[in-house]
Design a protein around this motif. Structure first.
Motif, PDB file in Angstrom:
ATOM      1  N   ALA A 237      -3.012  -5.001  -6.170  1.00 15.75           N
ATOM      2  CA  ALA A 237      -3.655  -3.711  -6.455  1.00 15.75           C
ATOM      3  C   ALA A 237      -4.996  -3.587  -5.734  1.00 15.75           C
ATOM      4  O   ALA A 237      -5.348  -2.505  -5.227  1.00 15.75           O
ATOM      5  CB  ALA A 237      -3.843  -3.552  -7.960  1.00 15.75           C
ATOM      6  N   LYS A 238      -5.753  -4.675  -5.669  1.00 12.31           N
ATOM      7  CA  LYS A 238      -7.047  -4.645  -4.989  1.00 12.31           C
ATOM      8  C   LYS A 238      -6.869  -4.493  -3.474  1.00 12.31           C
ATOM      9  O   LYS A 238      -7.637  -3.772  -2.817  1.00 12.31           O
ATOM     10  CB  LYS A 238      -7.839  -5.914  -5.299  1.00 12.31           C
TER      11      LYS A 238
ATOM     12  N   ASN B  65      -3.205   0.783   8.385  1.00 16.99           N
ATOM     13  CA  ASN B  65      -1.948   1.491   8.120  1.00 16.99           C
ATOM     14  C   ASN B  65      -0.762   0.532   8.150  1.00 16.99           C
ATOM     15  O   ASN B  65       0.090   0.559   7.258  1.00 16.99           O
ATOM     16  CB  ASN B  65      -1.745   2.602   9.155  1.00 16.99           C
ATOM     17  N   PHE B  66      -0.726  -0.316   9.164  1.00 14.97           N
ATOM     18  CA  PHE B  66       0.406  -1.241   9.285  1.00 14.97           C
ATOM     19  C   PHE B  66       0.428  -2.227   8.115  1.00 14.97           C
ATOM     20  O   PHE B  66       1.476  -2.466   7.515  1.00 14.97           O
ATOM     21  CB  PHE B  66       0.349  -2.006  10.605  1.00 14.97           C
ATOM     22  N   ASN B  67      -0.739  -2.820   7.797  1.00 18.51           N
ATOM     23  CA  ASN B  67      -0.767  -3.831   6.733  1.00 18.51           C
ATOM     24  C   ASN B  67      -0.378  -3.253   5.372  1.00 18.51           C
ATOM     25  O   ASN B  67       0.342  -3.899   4.602  1.00 18.51           O
ATOM     26  CB  ASN B  67      -2.163  -4.452   6.637  1.00 18.51           C
ATOM     27  N   LEU B  68      -0.848  -2.047   5.079  1.00 23.94           N
ATOM     28  CA  LEU B  68      -0.492  -1.439   3.798  1.00 23.94           C
ATOM     29  C   LEU B  68       0.998  -1.126   3.769  1.00 23.94           C
ATOM     30  O   LEU B  68       1.686  -1.418   2.769  1.00 23.94           O
ATOM     31  CB  LEU B  68      -1.308  -0.163   3.562  1.00 23.94           C
TER      32      LEU B  68
ATOM     33  N   TYR C   6      -7.182  -1.122   1.334  1.00 26.13           N
ATOM     34  CA  TYR C   6      -6.514  -0.619   2.540  1.00 26.13           C
ATOM     35  C   TYR C   6      -6.588   0.909   2.563  1.00 26.13           C
ATOM     36  O   TYR C   6      -6.854   1.529   3.597  1.00 26.13           O
ATOM     37  CB  TYR C   6      -5.047  -1.051   2.585  1.00 26.13           C
ATOM     38  N   LYS C   7      -6.358   1.529   1.412  1.00 24.35           N
ATOM     39  CA  LYS C   7      -6.389   2.995   1.331  1.00 24.35           C
ATOM     40  C   LYS C   7      -7.798   3.528   1.630  1.00 24.35           C
ATOM     41  O   LYS C   7      -7.959   4.547   2.311  1.00 24.35           O
ATOM     42  CB  LYS C   7      -5.926   3.466  -0.042  1.00 24.35           C
ATOM     43  N   LYS C   8      -8.799   2.841   1.130  1.00 22.24           N
ATOM     44  CA  LYS C   8     -10.177   3.265   1.397  1.00 22.24           C
ATOM     45  C   LYS C   8     -10.497   3.155   2.896  1.00 22.24           C
ATOM     46  O   LYS C   8     -11.174   4.018   3.461  1.00 22.24           O
ATOM     47  CB  LYS C   8     -11.161   2.405   0.601  1.00 22.24           C
ATOM     48  N   ALA C   9     -10.008   2.086   3.518  1.00 20.96           N
ATOM     49  CA  ALA C   9     -10.229   1.899   4.959  1.00 20.96           C
ATOM     50  C   ALA C   9      -9.569   3.035   5.741  1.00 20.96           C
ATOM     51  O   ALA C   9     -10.147   3.562   6.704  1.00 20.96           O
ATOM     52  CB  ALA C   9      -9.689   0.550   5.411  1.00 20.96           C
TER      53      ALA C   9
ATOM     54  N   ASN D 168     -17.519   1.625   5.268  1.00 24.33           N
ATOM     55  CA  ASN D 168     -17.319   0.854   6.497  1.00 24.33           C
ATOM     56  C   ASN D 168     -15.864   0.405   6.581  1.00 24.33           C
ATOM     57  O   ASN D 168     -15.422  -0.449   5.806  1.00 24.33           O
ATOM     58  CB  ASN D 168     -18.246  -0.365   6.506  1.00 24.33           C
ATOM     59  N   PRO D 169     -15.068   0.955   7.503  1.00 25.54           N
ATOM     60  CA  PRO D 169     -13.639   0.648   7.535  1.00 25.54           C
ATOM     61  C   PRO D 169     -13.326  -0.821   7.847  1.00 25.54           C
ATOM     62  O   PRO D 169     -12.368  -1.379   7.313  1.00 25.54           O
ATOM     63  CB  PRO D 169     -13.091   1.570   8.636  1.00 25.54           C
TER      64      PRO D 169
END
Length: 391
Positions: free
Chosen positions: A283-284, A303-306, A289-292, A251-252
Motif C-alpha cells: 500500500a505504501k 508508471n511501469f513499476n506501479l 508511485y501514484k504521487k510520483a 519531488n518525483p
C-alpha cells in the motif's frame, strides 16, 4: 718554439674562459635589441648555464628566465620551444637559489606573477582546444607558483577528470576539500569519481563531508540516499527520504525512490509469506508511485513499476486460480474476477509506460500477457508484432 706553443695554449684557454661572461652579455644585448633577436639570445645563454664560472651567477639564470619568457610569448618563437615558460620559471628559481637577495630578486618576483597568469591563460586555451593533458600540466605550473590558488586547483581537477587521470583527479579534489572550497559541486563531482570506481566507502565519505557543509543541497542529498538504498540501509533511507519530502513533497525522484523501497520490501514479505507486512508495504509503495506520477505524468519508471506491481500480484493470483480443481467452477470464477481487477489496475499504467517508451520490450511483454488474460486478443497480437519488430 715549445715555449711559444705553451703560451698559445694558455692564451686560448683564457679566451675560452672569457667567452662565457661575454656570452651572458651578448645574450642580454640580443634580447634587448630592437627588434629582439631571441634565437641568438637563446644560442648565447645556453652555453653559459653549463660553464663552471657563469653557471654560478644569479645573473646568468635571471637573463635566461627573461629570454625564455620572451620566447614563450612570441608568436613565432614559442612554436620552436613549447616548454619555454616552464624553462623561464625554473631559471628564475635557480637564480634565487644561487642568490636569494640579488639585485634581480624583486624583478624575478614580479616576472613570476606574470608567468603565473601566462600559465593560467595557456591552460585555458588548451582546455578549450580539448588538450586536457596540456591544460593539466599548465594548471600544475600555476600551482607550483601559488599552491593555494583555489581556482587553479578546481580547474586542474576538472582537467584531470577530462584527461582520465584518476590519480590527479582525486589529488586535486582532495586538496579542494581540505581547502574547504565553498561549492557543493566539488563534493558532487568528487563523489562521482569514486562512484565510477565502485569505491562506495570513499564515495560516502565525500558525500557525508559535503552534506555537513551543504545540508540543503539536493544532489548531495540524493547521493546520500542512493548510498543508503544501495547498501540496504533501508530504515535510514526511508527516514532520509521522508525528511527530504517534508521540504520538497512533490519531488518525483524522491517519491519514486521511497516507493521503490516499499515495493522491494513487499516483495520480500511475499516471499516469506508475511501477508500483514506485505499488504502494508504494498500500500505504501502504491501510494508513493501514484504521487510520483501525479507530480510527473511522463515518469516512465513510476508508471511501469506501479503497473508491474499490480501485474505481478495478478500473476500470483492466476497461478493460485489455476490450482483450483476443475469441478469448482464458482470458486475459479470468483478467483478470476479478483485477478482481472488487478490486471485492469495494471493496464493504464503499463499503457502509459508504453506511450512514453514505445519500444520497451518489458512493457510490451507485460501488456501482451495482460491483454491475453483479459481476452483482448487483437491487442495481445499487436504487442507481439511490435516485439518482433524490435528484434
Amino acid at each position: 718554439m715549445k715555449r711559444l706553443a705553451l703560451i698559445i695554449v694558455v692564451f686560448c684557454g683564457a679566451i675560452a674562459t672569457y667567452a662565457q661572461p661575454s656570452n651572458v652579455v651578448s645574450a642580454w644585448r640580443y634580447m634587448k635589441s630592437n627588434p629582439p633577436e631571441l634565437d641568438k639570445a637563446k644560442e648565447m645563454i645556453e652555453p653559459a648555464i653549463l660553464h663552471e664560472k657563469t653557471k654560478t651567477w644569479s645573473k646568468t639564470w635571471y637573463y635566461r628566465g627573461l629570454i625564455y619568457q620572451a620566447i614563450g610569448t612570441d608568436k613565432k618563437m614559442k612554436a620552436t620551444e613549447p616548454n619555454a615558460l616552464r624553462i623561464a620559471y625554473d631559471s628564475y628559481k635557480e637564480s634565487l637559489r644561487i642568490e636569494p637577495k640579488s639585485d634581480y630578486a624583486d624583478d624575478i618576483s614580479m616576472q613570476t606573477k606574470v608567468l603565473m597568469l601566462l600559465f593560467f591563460n595557456t591552460a585555458l586555451e588548451q582546455f578549450n582546444a580539448k588538450d586536457f593533458d596540456g591544460a593539466l600540466k599548465n594548471f600544475a605550473n600555476v600551482l607550483d607558483i601559488d599552491p593555494n590558488d583555489t581556482v587553479a586547483v578546481l580547474n586542474a581537477a576538472i582537467s584531470a577528470t577530462r584527461a582520465n587521470n584518476s590519480v590527479l583527479t582525486k589529488e586535486y579534489y582532495s586538496k579542494l576539500i581540505k581547502m574547504k572550497y565553498n561549492d557543493p559541486k566539488v563534493y558532487n563531482s568528487f563523489a562521482n569519481i569514486y562512484l565510477q570506481d565502485k569505491d562506495t566507502e570513499n564515495y560516502y565519505n565525500v558525500v557525508k563531508q559535503g552534506r555537513a557543509l551543504f545540508p540543503s543541497d539536493k544532489d548531495l542529498q540524493t547521493k546520500e540516499l542512493f548510498y543508503l538504498i544501495s547498501t540496504n540501509k533501508t530504515s535510514q533511507a526511508i527516514d532520509g527520504l521522508n525528511v527530504a519530502l517534508q521540504k520538497d513533497p512533490k519531488n518525483p525522484t524522491m517519491l519514486f525512490a521511497l516507493a521503490s523501497i516499499y515495493d522491494k520490501m513487499s516483495y520480500e514479505n511475499g516471499k516469506k509469506g508475511d501477508t500483514v507486512e506485505f499488504n502494508k508495504n504494498f500500500a505504501k509503495a502504491e501510494e508513493n508511485y501514484k504521487k510520483a506520477i501525479e507530480s510527473k505524468s511522463d515518469y516512465f519508471e513510476a508508471n511501469f513499476n506501479l503497473g508491474a506491481m499490480y501485474f505481478n500480484l495478478a500473476a500470483e493470483m492466476i497461478n493460485k486460480a489455476n490450482d483450483i480443481d476443475a469441478s469448482k467452477v464458482k470458486e475459479y470464477n470468483l478467483a478470476k474476477e479478483k485477478y482481472d481487477i488487478k490486471l485492469k489496475q495494471a493496464q493504464p499504467y503499463l499503457e502509459k509506460a508504453l506511450e512514453i517508451q514505445p519500444k520497451d520490450d518489458a512493457t510490451l511483454s507485460s501488456l501482451r500477457q495482460l491483454y491475453a488474460h483479459l481476452n483482448m486478443t487483437d491487442k495481445s497480437n499487436e504487442m507481439k508484432k511490435r516485439m518482433d519488430a524490435n528484434k
